[in-house]
Structures are given as C-alpha cells and as structure tokens.
Write an enzyme that holds these catalytic residues in place. Sequence first.
Site, short mmCIF file in Angstrom:
data_model
loop_
_atom_site.label_atom_id
_atom_site.label_comp_id
_atom_site.label_asym_id
_atom_site.label_seq_id
_atom_site.Cartn_x
_atom_site.Cartn_y
_atom_site.Cartn_z
CB SER A 169 -0.87 -0.02 1.26
OG SER A 169 -1.47 1.24 1.46
CE1 TYR A 197 -3.54 -2.39 5.27
CE2 TYR A 197 -3.13 -0.04 5.03
CZ TYR A 197 -3.42 -1.26 4.47
OH TYR A 197 -3.61 -1.37 3.12
CE LYS A 229 -1.24 -4.18 3.16
NZ LYS A 229 -1.63 -5.51 2.66
C1 UD1 Z 1 -7.23 4.88 3.41
C2 UD1 Z 1 -6.04 4.43 4.19
C3 UD1 Z 1 -5.04 3.82 3.25
C4 UD1 Z 1 -5.67 2.69 2.47
C5 UD1 Z 1 -6.88 3.23 1.71
C6 UD1 Z 1 -7.63 2.13 1.01
C7 UD1 Z 1 -6.10 6.04 6.03
C8 UD1 Z 1 -5.36 7.13 6.76
N1 UD1 Z 1 -5.51 5.55 4.95
O1 UD1 Z 1 -6.80 5.93 2.59
O2 UD1 Z 1 -3.94 3.35 3.98
O3 UD1 Z 1 -4.73 2.15 1.56
O4 UD1 Z 1 -7.78 3.83 2.65
O5 UD1 Z 1 -8.50 2.67 0.07
O6 UD1 Z 1 -7.16 5.63 6.46
N2 UD1 Z 1 -13.24 11.19 3.43
C9 UD1 Z 1 -14.28 12.02 3.84
N3 UD1 Z 1 -15.38 11.44 4.43
C10 UD1 Z 1 -15.50 10.09 4.63
C11 UD1 Z 1 -14.42 9.25 4.22
C12 UD1 Z 1 -13.31 9.84 3.64
O7 UD1 Z 1 -14.21 13.24 3.67
O8 UD1 Z 1 -16.50 9.65 5.19
C13 UD1 Z 1 -12.06 11.79 2.77
C14 UD1 Z 1 -10.75 11.60 3.50
O9 UD1 Z 1 -10.53 12.62 4.43
C15 UD1 Z 1 -9.76 11.60 2.34
C16 UD1 Z 1 -10.53 10.98 1.18
O10 UD1 Z 1 -11.91 11.14 1.53
O11 UD1 Z 1 -9.41 12.92 1.99
C17 UD1 Z 1 -10.25 9.52 0.98
O12 UD1 Z 1 -10.43 8.82 2.20
P1 UD1 Z 1 -10.46 7.21 2.28
O13 UD1 Z 1 -11.34 6.68 1.20
O14 UD1 Z 1 -10.78 6.85 3.69
O15 UD1 Z 1 -8.99 6.79 1.91
P2 UD1 Z 1 -7.59 7.26 2.55
O16 UD1 Z 1 -7.76 7.79 3.91
O17 UD1 Z 1 -6.90 8.11 1.54
#
Ligand code: UD1
Length: 326
Positions: free
Chosen positions: A116, A140, A144
């Site tokens: 990842s 996590y 990895k």
């Molecule tokens: C997360 C993991 C990453 C993993 C990936 C799998 C973290 C810190 N990282 O990435 O290690 O490989 O998932 O896909 O958790 N967001 C919102 N509202 C929500 C959910 C997300 O605003 O309810 C925003 C987050 O702040 C971010 C973006 O959407 O800016 C993507 O979030 P998310 O899909 O959770 O992925 P990551 O956090 O980037």
Amino acid sequence: MGYIGSHTAVQLLLSGYQVHIYDNLCNSNIDTLQRIKRIAGKDLGFTYGDIRDTQKLTAALKENSIEAVIHLAGLKAVGESSKKPIEYYSNNTQGSISLIQAMQAVHISTLVFSSSATVYGDPVYLPYDEAHPTFPTNPYGHNKLQIEQMLHDLAFSDKNWRIACLRYFNPVGAHESGLIGENPNGIPNNLMPVIGQVANGKLAQLSIFGNDYSTSDGTGKRDYIHVMDLADGHLMALNWLQENLGCHTFNLGSGSSFSVLELLRCFEKVSAKKIPYQIVARRPGDLSEYYAKVDKAEKILGWKTRRSLEDICTSSWNWIKNSKNN
Ligand code: UD1
C-alpha cells in the site's frame, strides 16, 4: 476473494490462468465465487482456510499444483489496526510468514504481494516514487512495510524468488457487470463506500473531513485507481515475473489526484442522485494530498491505468444499485 482479489481472479481467468482461492471469509462472502465464475465463464477452485494455518495452506498449494501466489489476505482498516494491533500483526505479518513457509515447503517461489501507498507516510515530496522514504504511521502500514522488508531479505537470501510488491493507491470502482464490488462489513470508513451508502439511502449524508486543506477546493486529494486497472496490474506483474528474478516494488496508481468534492460531483453526475454532505473536522491522520509517480510500472510492466474517474463512478453506482436488489 475480497474486493481486490475477486476482480483480479476475473482478469486472471479471462487471460487463461487457472485460479484457486484460499480464504477464511473474514471479510468476504462465499457467493462471490459464483459471481466470479459467472463473469469469467470459467470455473475456479476454493479452499476455506486461515493463512496462519501453515499445514492447511501447504496442502492446498500442493494438491492444486499451484505455481504462483497472489497474496491479498490482509486486514486493511487503518483505524481498526490502531485499536487491535496484535490482530493485525498476527493476521498480516505472521500470516505472511506462514505463507512463505508453506511456499518453501512445496518449492513455489513466485509471489505478488498486495502492499500500500500507506508505507510512505507524510510526503517528503510528491508524487511519491518508489524510492520515497517510508515512514508508515499506523500498525497496518507497519505490517505492509515489515512484509515488504521480509520479502526483500528472502529474495536476497535465495535467488530463486520472483516477487512483486504492489503499492496500491486508493482502489475504488467495481466490475462493469455490477456483480462484484466493494462490500465492507459494518459502517464503511472509506470515501466511495460511504458515498454509495448515501446514494442508496442507508446513510443520510456524507461527512467531509475538512475543507481547509491547501488544495484547490480545500478538501483532501487522493490518487483513485479503478479496481479493474488494479486487477490488470496484478496480471501484468505476474506475467513479468515469469521472466524476472528478485524482489521488486511498484506503485499502482493513476498518477493524478482528485478532491473529495470532485469525486462527489462526478458521482452525482453519473448517478443523477444528490449526495447531501456536511463539512466536519479533519480526520486524525489524514494527509492533504498524495499521488503516485507511475513511470516504473509503465516502463517495466507495461502497465498504466486506462479507466477514468467517470468510469470509476459509473461502475460503483452500477454495483451499488445492483447490491441493493440482492
Ligand atoms: C485509506 C487508508 C489507506 C488505504 C486506503 C484504502 C487512512 C489514513 N488511509 O486511505 O492506507 O490504503 O484507505 O482505500 O485511512 N473522506 C471524507 N469522508 C469520509 C471518508 C473519507 O471526507 O467519510 C475523505 C478523507 O478525508 C480523504 C478521502 O476522503 O481525503 C479519501 O479517504 P479514504 O477513502 O478513507 O482513503 P484514505 O484515507 O486516503
């Protein structure tokens, strides 16, 4: 046979590989097996088992004359990994040791490992290339990185190994048939599954975690990669390993980033659904923006993403509509 594995199995079957899945179904559903068969029009094998059960795994590798392994048997919820670190070290790190021991016992030395982009931690520079320093910030991510390091040590000690560590960025989307897709247990944490549950009425609204980042619209930006492009990446890595020894690391991303609001707008456009949202506080541990440098995978594996953000949203919406009816 989870999210990435099911899509990868389809692409492997369609390109002529025979596939056998080993899974403890802790984050997947046995129905997916029939769905993979239906999409690919081909049969595949299945063994129910835990990756830490080295004996059972060894027997499954031997009895099914396995020649190469794609290792996707990892727990993957970042938040949960901080709450239950030992479960993560046990399943992810110990599980990978068990897999290597089973492979050694039956002389299989070709492995594609699901890693990842989380191994990089806070960006020192962007885009992240494969040489970027690695400072994961949660159990996590530690798992990895440990596994990658173990695989490098293994390939150094025994020159017969052929290993590809694939560093995924943000996998999203679904198979175009709408038969397989991401199906997280409980309340989802990741953006696309949350949007999906708002679209199908299971959740009232999306909470956007902060709009005060230093990005174009203030919301976080990520490198979203269509799961079918990711599946193709596994296939290309596996093909390439037939001709190449050693342990190699590749970013699998699109090379560009989109904000939460850009993804939301695109999803609204393709689904013709309004996705209500509210802006809430930043989520601890979230980064402002990151994306991949993808030249290495393109140059060496001959792989790059082919599907757009619109393809991602259309396929996700198709899957969400379909799964609501199941
Ligand atoms: C997360 C993991 C990453 C993993 C990936 C799998 C973290 C810190 N990282 O990435 O290690 O490989 O998932 O896909 O958790 N967001 C919102 N509202 C929500 C959910 C997300 O605003 O309810 C925003 C987050 O702040 C971010 C973006 O959407 O800016 C993507 O979030 P998310 O899909 O959770 O992925 P990551 O956090 O980037």
